[in-house]
Write a protein that holds these residues in place. Sequence first.
Motif, mmCIF file in Angstrom:
data_model
loop_
_atom_site.group_PDB
_atom_site.id
_atom_site.type_symbol
_atom_site.label_atom_id
_atom_site.label_comp_id
_atom_site.label_asym_id
_atom_site.label_seq_id
_atom_site.Cartn_x
_atom_site.Cartn_y
_atom_site.Cartn_z
ATOM 1 N N LYS A 270 33.350 57.933 53.432
ATOM 2 C CA LYS A 270 32.384 56.847 53.245
ATOM 3 C C LYS A 270 32.398 56.290 51.813
ATOM 4 O O LYS A 270 32.186 55.117 51.580
ATOM 5 C CB LYS A 270 30.959 57.309 53.563
ATOM 6 C CG LYS A 270 30.819 57.913 54.936
ATOM 7 C CD LYS A 270 30.960 56.867 56.015
ATOM 8 C CE LYS A 270 30.788 57.497 57.378
ATOM 9 N NZ LYS A 270 31.410 56.723 58.452
ATOM 10 N N GLY A 271 32.683 57.189 50.837
ATOM 11 C CA GLY A 271 32.645 56.775 49.436
ATOM 12 C C GLY A 271 33.640 55.661 49.120
ATOM 13 O O GLY A 271 33.439 54.883 48.185
ATOM 14 N N LEU A 272 34.697 55.563 49.915
ATOM 15 C CA LEU A 272 35.702 54.534 49.649
ATOM 16 C C LEU A 272 35.138 53.128 49.850
ATOM 17 O O LEU A 272 35.681 52.142 49.345
ATOM 18 C CB LEU A 272 36.911 54.728 50.576
ATOM 19 C CG LEU A 272 37.763 55.964 50.303
ATOM 20 C CD1 LEU A 272 38.810 56.146 51.391
ATOM 21 C CD2 LEU A 272 38.444 55.826 48.941
ATOM 22 N N ALA A 273 34.042 53.056 50.566
ATOM 23 C CA ALA A 273 33.434 51.739 50.813
ATOM 24 C C ALA A 273 32.998 51.088 49.501
ATOM 25 O O ALA A 273 32.868 49.874 49.413
ATOM 26 C CB ALA A 273 32.243 51.891 51.755
ATOM 27 N N TYR A 274 32.780 51.913 48.469
ATOM 28 C CA TYR A 274 32.372 51.329 47.186
ATOM 29 C C TYR A 274 33.481 50.418 46.643
ATOM 30 O O TYR A 274 33.227 49.304 46.197
ATOM 31 C CB TYR A 274 32.037 52.444 46.176
ATOM 32 C CG TYR A 274 31.728 51.882 44.815
ATOM 33 C CD1 TYR A 274 30.556 51.149 44.600
ATOM 34 C CD2 TYR A 274 32.625 52.014 43.760
ATOM 35 C CE1 TYR A 274 30.287 50.593 43.356
ATOM 36 C CE2 TYR A 274 32.358 51.462 42.521
ATOM 37 C CZ TYR A 274 31.193 50.749 42.324
ATOM 38 O OH TYR A 274 30.923 50.185 41.112
ATOM 39 N N GLY A 275 34.726 50.902 46.718
ATOM 40 C CA GLY A 275 35.866 50.087 46.262
ATOM 41 C C GLY A 275 35.955 48.798 47.052
ATOM 42 O O GLY A 275 36.201 47.714 46.509
ATOM 43 N N ARG A 276 35.728 48.928 48.355
ATOM 44 C CA ARG A 276 35.759 47.748 49.225
ATOM 45 C C ARG A 276 34.683 46.738 48.780
ATOM 46 O O ARG A 276 34.933 45.538 48.664
ATOM 47 C CB ARG A 276 35.453 48.228 50.651
ATOM 48 C CG ARG A 276 35.903 47.333 51.745
ATOM 49 C CD ARG A 276 35.571 47.987 53.100
ATOM 50 N NE ARG A 276 34.685 47.102 53.855
ATOM 51 C CZ ARG A 276 35.077 45.972 54.380
ATOM 52 N NH1 ARG A 276 36.312 45.564 54.256
ATOM 53 N NH2 ARG A 276 34.224 45.209 55.016
ATOM 54 N N ALA A 277 33.492 47.258 48.488
ATOM 55 C CA ALA A 277 32.373 46.381 48.098
ATOM 56 C C ALA A 277 32.664 45.683 46.769
ATOM 57 O O ALA A 277 32.379 44.498 46.607
ATOM 58 C CB ALA A 277 31.083 47.192 48.005
ATOM 59 N N VAL A 278 33.272 46.414 45.834
ATOM 60 C CA VAL A 278 33.585 45.793 44.538
ATOM 61 C C VAL A 278 34.556 44.638 44.755
ATOM 62 O O VAL A 278 34.379 43.526 44.223
ATOM 63 C CB VAL A 278 34.199 46.833 43.559
ATOM 64 C CG1 VAL A 278 34.677 46.167 42.286
ATOM 65 C CG2 VAL A 278 33.180 47.912 43.225
ATOM 66 N N ALA A 279 35.588 44.900 45.563
ATOM 67 C CA ALA A 279 36.586 43.845 45.812
ATOM 68 C C ALA A 279 35.916 42.635 46.471
ATOM 69 O O ALA A 279 36.150 41.482 46.075
ATOM 70 C CB ALA A 279 37.703 44.392 46.690
ATOM 71 N N LEU A 280 35.064 42.897 47.451
ATOM 72 C CA LEU A 280 34.387 41.791 48.160
ATOM 73 C C LEU A 280 33.523 40.986 47.189
ATOM 74 O O LEU A 280 33.539 39.755 47.185
ATOM 75 C CB LEU A 280 33.507 42.351 49.286
ATOM 76 C CG LEU A 280 34.250 42.811 50.553
ATOM 77 C CD1 LEU A 280 33.328 43.661 51.428
ATOM 78 C CD2 LEU A 280 34.760 41.603 51.335
ATOM 79 N N ALA A 281 32.776 41.711 46.360
ATOM 80 C CA ALA A 281 31.883 41.020 45.417
ATOM 81 C C ALA A 281 32.690 40.156 44.463
ATOM 82 O O ALA A 281 32.345 39.012 44.188
ATOM 83 C CB ALA A 281 31.049 42.037 44.644
ATOM 84 N N ARG A 282 33.796 40.707 43.978
ATOM 85 C CA ARG A 282 34.616 39.930 43.040
ATOM 86 C C ARG A 282 35.194 38.692 43.708
ATOM 87 O O ARG A 282 35.468 37.691 43.058
ATOM 88 C CB ARG A 282 35.772 40.786 42.520
ATOM 89 C CG ARG A 282 35.308 41.819 41.530
ATOM 90 C CD ARG A 282 36.525 42.381 40.853
ATOM 91 N NE ARG A 282 36.209 43.537 40.051
ATOM 92 C CZ ARG A 282 37.066 44.516 39.793
ATOM 93 N NH1 ARG A 282 38.271 44.472 40.302
ATOM 94 N NH2 ARG A 282 36.709 45.518 39.026
ATOM 95 N N MET A 283 35.409 38.775 45.017
ATOM 96 C CA MET A 283 35.968 37.615 45.714
ATOM 97 C C MET A 283 34.870 36.644 46.162
ATOM 98 O O MET A 283 35.128 35.690 46.887
ATOM 99 C CB MET A 283 36.780 38.095 46.924
ATOM 100 C CG MET A 283 38.101 38.715 46.495
ATOM 101 S SD MET A 283 38.799 39.815 47.732
ATOM 102 C CE MET A 283 38.862 38.783 49.159
ATOM 103 N N GLY A 284 33.655 36.933 45.765
ATOM 104 C CA GLY A 284 32.555 36.011 46.079
ATOM 105 C C GLY A 284 31.984 36.224 47.476
ATOM 106 O O GLY A 284 31.141 35.448 47.923
#
Length: 350
Positions: free
Chosen positions: A40-54
């Motif tokens: 589940k912790g890997l979702a943090y990386g996913r969220a950072v990427a999503l946020a950076r992409m707007g």
Amino acid sequence: MSLTPKTDRVIDRAIDLLNSNRNQEALELFGLAIAETNLKGLAYGRAVALARMGQVDEAVDTLEELLRFIPNHPKARSLLRELLPPVLSVPSIKQNNIAGLHRVTQQTQWLPSTMYPDDTYLVSYPKSGNTWVRFLLANLLKKEDEDIDFHTVHKHIPEVGSQKNLLRELKRPRLIKSHAPFINAYPKVIYLVRDGRDAYVSFYYHRQKQLSPKIDFNTYLLSEDHYPCRWGEHVLSWLREKQQTRLLVVKYEDLKNDCFSQLRRMLVFLGVNRESNRIEAAIKASSFENMKRIEAEKGRLFADQGPEVFMRKGIVGDWKSHFGSKEKRFFKSTEGQLLVELGYEKDMSW
Ligand code: A3P
């Protein structure tokens, strides 16, 4: 859970990609790693990427899901706080005051003749640092050989009520300045907030030329004459509508404290990628001292309508030299609770 060397490599690669700001690729690899490992912790990386992409909504969903499994994930909590505006409930702003704002927002001055779904509005109560943010962003959007001053800034981020051709000729996605209280029609909004006490002090000096006869600060603060409404009504109208509009809240005081991080948040929200050195250069070009120099050397648009000097003090807490016990009591009784909700005061004992 033991990971196969192959999965290990995928995770390492995803982290490398994220660190080099290759967000789309990082997003794909994080997706792959999550599917393979169920970590589940890997979702943090996913969220950072999503946020950076707007893709803020998706980033928020991902973080909320992650926090359901790992409530004690400080980085996820802090990113979520950055992406979501604070939840407000302020009884001191009466319901009918907010309803009264609809009259103000019906005015056509707040809507351009053409709207595009990729428009972003830079909205604030007057005197909250809007011009500063426009300088910062214009310095990042401009062509290399262009100078941003109090005239050219309008070409990059014009006011919503500007001449039609200025708005029509603007390259998409457009950035438009507005002082409107909440308007549902704005597709994306950066909402800039400043401590209302400082905004009132700044506006008082700004309006000196128009106030006739001259009045003292107390009379101004307590009067009904506030454009386009009271500070608290404006702020609340936007922040309580957070579900309906893509909204990024930025505080003037946070800009003063750490301009780089706040500017990067705005760029992420706008989906604009800029190297750190360009961001640093934009901050330098938009410093209070530099803007003051530019104003003195080149003047500004609408100088006849405003104060002698636009770049007045640019500090946090100037209200302390203008608020006596009467002003404090009045502010607390109208907008005091909102200061607490926004984190400007711990409680009402200031
Ligand atoms: P003060 O009157 O308190 O000095 P707006 O652009 O929304 O009208 O806001 C104007 C306020 O922002 C003024 O506040 C102005 O001095 C301040 N300001 C403008 N540029 C700034 C900068 N680079 N740094 C800090 N404050 C700035």
